[in-house]
Design an enzyme around this catalytic site. Structure first.
Site, mmCIF file in Angstrom:
data_model
loop_
_atom_site.group_PDB
_atom_site.id
_atom_site.type_symbol
_atom_site.label_atom_id
_atom_site.label_comp_id
_atom_site.label_asym_id
_atom_site.label_seq_id
_atom_site.Cartn_x
_atom_site.Cartn_y
_atom_site.Cartn_z
ATOM 1 N N TYR A 146 78.478 -76.405 58.895
ATOM 2 C CA TYR A 146 77.857 -77.073 60.033
ATOM 3 C C TYR A 146 77.907 -78.577 59.856
ATOM 4 O O TYR A 146 78.014 -79.100 58.736
ATOM 5 C CB TYR A 146 76.398 -76.626 60.229
ATOM 6 C CG TYR A 146 75.446 -77.212 59.220
ATOM 7 C CD1 TYR A 146 75.440 -76.758 57.907
ATOM 8 C CD2 TYR A 146 74.582 -78.251 59.564
ATOM 9 C CE1 TYR A 146 74.581 -77.307 56.971
ATOM 10 C CE2 TYR A 146 73.726 -78.811 58.633
ATOM 11 C CZ TYR A 146 73.733 -78.332 57.336
ATOM 12 O OH TYR A 146 72.897 -78.892 56.409
ATOM 13 N N TYR A 174 78.527 -80.424 50.192
ATOM 14 C CA TYR A 174 77.603 -81.273 50.930
ATOM 15 C C TYR A 174 78.236 -82.643 51.180
ATOM 16 O O TYR A 174 78.693 -83.299 50.230
ATOM 17 C CB TYR A 174 76.296 -81.436 50.143
ATOM 18 C CG TYR A 174 75.190 -82.116 50.930
ATOM 19 C CD1 TYR A 174 74.323 -81.368 51.725
ATOM 20 C CD2 TYR A 174 75.025 -83.504 50.898
ATOM 21 C CE1 TYR A 174 73.326 -81.980 52.465
ATOM 22 C CE2 TYR A 174 74.019 -84.120 51.640
ATOM 23 C CZ TYR A 174 73.181 -83.349 52.417
ATOM 24 O OH TYR A 174 72.190 -83.950 53.161
ATOM 25 N N PHE A 231 72.641 -87.007 59.384
ATOM 26 C CA PHE A 231 74.062 -86.644 59.301
ATOM 27 C C PHE A 231 74.230 -85.735 58.095
ATOM 28 O O PHE A 231 73.849 -86.117 56.976
ATOM 29 C CB PHE A 231 74.931 -87.890 59.087
ATOM 30 C CG PHE A 231 76.393 -87.587 58.835
ATOM 31 C CD1 PHE A 231 77.338 -87.760 59.833
ATOM 32 C CD2 PHE A 231 76.822 -87.109 57.595
ATOM 33 C CE1 PHE A 231 78.683 -87.471 59.603
ATOM 34 C CE2 PHE A 231 78.164 -86.810 57.361
ATOM 35 C CZ PHE A 231 79.088 -86.996 58.372
ATOM 36 N N GLU A 232 74.770 -84.555 58.322
ATOM 37 C CA GLU A 232 75.127 -83.698 57.192
ATOM 38 C C GLU A 232 76.329 -82.884 57.616
ATOM 39 O O GLU A 232 76.359 -82.388 58.749
ATOM 40 C CB GLU A 232 74.023 -82.677 56.878
ATOM 41 C CG GLU A 232 72.763 -83.204 56.242
ATOM 42 C CD GLU A 232 71.760 -82.092 55.916
ATOM 43 O OE1 GLU A 232 71.179 -82.105 54.837
ATOM 44 O OE2 GLU A 232 71.561 -81.199 56.771
ATOM 45 N N ILE A 233 77.306 -82.770 56.744
ATOM 46 C CA ILE A 233 78.336 -81.751 56.923
ATOM 47 C C ILE A 233 78.232 -80.900 55.675
ATOM 48 O O ILE A 233 78.373 -81.415 54.557
ATOM 49 C CB ILE A 233 79.740 -82.355 57.064
ATOM 50 C CG1 ILE A 233 79.805 -83.256 58.312
ATOM 51 C CG2 ILE A 233 80.790 -81.247 57.148
ATOM 52 C CD1 ILE A 233 81.150 -83.944 58.518
#
Ligand code: GDP
Ligand code: MN
Length: 336
Positions: A146, A174, A231-233
């Site tokens: 995500y 992460y 913000f995170e992927i």
């Protein structure tokens, strides 16, 4: 929770324009936005920027989540922005409420004191539920990856390479763009709770972890550095796995999400720093990004030019006094 059951009646048909790149192979990934109906304008602005700089060439789906039902107007306006699949989900009440083991008297006293001390969101229950939800939910089971997006954020550069595929192909878990210091008053007892967990579960601590990023004395104290989680992927299998699940349950039982105001950012960051190998954490230099007053703008000129970035490198937050990026850099350097 099955977001598929929350498809709006007026969702766009699943047909794609002919000039796109949908024939690229995609990762099993989605954007996730947690928003209120009142965030409509900011939601539109974030999605528009993402589509223009990245996703119109890729077509990753979106999941929008809310603790209240989305209005028809919200779904109509947001669905109009993209041909990508979009799902609108209602968060079940039990994921968004103070657990019954929380002593409300103690919690409300803590809120009162934090508000009196002018701590940001110090008096808010909703903000605490939001942080607990972002830390602990296990929705979106059908996806592995995500990208967390908030309303009113900016994307400043073209993103031509798929960040999800980058993560997948390079064994990353992460990804972040900005790192900052947490407000001390919100996490008074977080590190002691983490220390207890480490003692109980040494088996979850990774070799070659990133403890050196979050602690300057090998774990004695927390230096308050965290990845800014607006913000995170990331790989959701990490949050779903045994280490993080046990960690979240431990923190949740402690009650600090409500007795203090623990944020999902330090919680996620500490977990990533302890349970992952440091090289599974990735800094996305090429993603120019702004949330509130702070922006990351790519500093290497070649990356800035290639991305046709609309941000000022001089304005980049990376080496601001409030940024933890210098600590990340020196931690990475110290590993050789
Ligand atoms: P900040 O970034 O820590 O200042 O907090 P924000 O106000 O931006 O909230 C973080 C995220 O949670 C954003 O995506 C908000 O839209 C969302 N959010 C915050 N509070 C609520 C709430 O009460 N309900 C819903 N549905 N979303 C919320
Ligand atoms: Mn925000």
């Amino acid at each position: 929770f099955n977001p598929a059951h929350n498809e709006p009646d007026d969702s766009p048909p699943a047909v794609f324009p002919s000039n796109n790149a949908y024939n690229q192979s995609l990762a099993n990934a989605t954007f996730v936005m947690l928003v209120r109906n009142s965030d409509l304008d900011g939601t539109i602005s974030s999605i528009r920027a993402l589509e223009d700089r990245f996703n119109s060439k890729f077509g990753y789906p979106y999941v929008l989540l809310n603790d209240e039902p989305f209005t028809t107007e919200f779904k109509r306006r947001v669905s109009a922005l993209t041909f990508s699949k979009m799902k609108f989900g209602l968060i079940p009440k039990e994921h968004w409420s103070q657990p019954d083991w929380i002593n409300e008297e103690k919690a409300s006293e803590a809120r009162k004191q934090m508000q009196a001390a002018n701590v940001k969101y110090g008096g808010s229950v909703a903000y605490r539920s939001m942080c607990r939800f972002n830390s602990g939910h296990k929705l979106l089971q059908q996806y592995k990856w995500y990208w967390r997006v908030e309303p009113n954020v900016k994307f400043y550069c073209n993103i031509d390479n798929d960040p999800f595929k980058y993560m997948e192909e390079n064994n990353k878990v992460y990804g972040f763009t900005i790192a900052v210091y947490e407000i001390p008053a919100t996490i008074r007892s977080l590190w002691p709770a983490v220390t207890d967990f480490i003692k109980e579960h040494p088996e979850y601590i990774a070799d070659d972890n990133a403890m050196g990023f979050i602690s300057d004395n090998n774990g004695l104290t927390y230096n308050r550095c965290h990845f800014w989680s607006n913000f995170e992927i990331a790989d959701m299998d990490f949050w779903r796995g045994p280490a993080y699940s046990a960690f979240f349950d431990h923190l949740d039982l402690h009650g600090g999400f409500y007795y203090e105001r623990w944020g999902d950012a330090p919680v996620h960051s500490i977990a990533a720093s302890l349970f992952l190998k440091a090289d599974q954490i990735h800094f996305f230099q090429e993603i120019g990004y702004q949330h509130d007053d702070w922006a990351h703008c790519p500093l290497p000129n070649d990356i800035w030019e290639k991305g046709q970035c609309a941000c000022s490198q001089r304005g980049s937050f990376d080496y601001d006094v409030s940024s933890c990026k210098p600590r990340w850099d020196s931690f990475i350097r110290s590993r050789g």
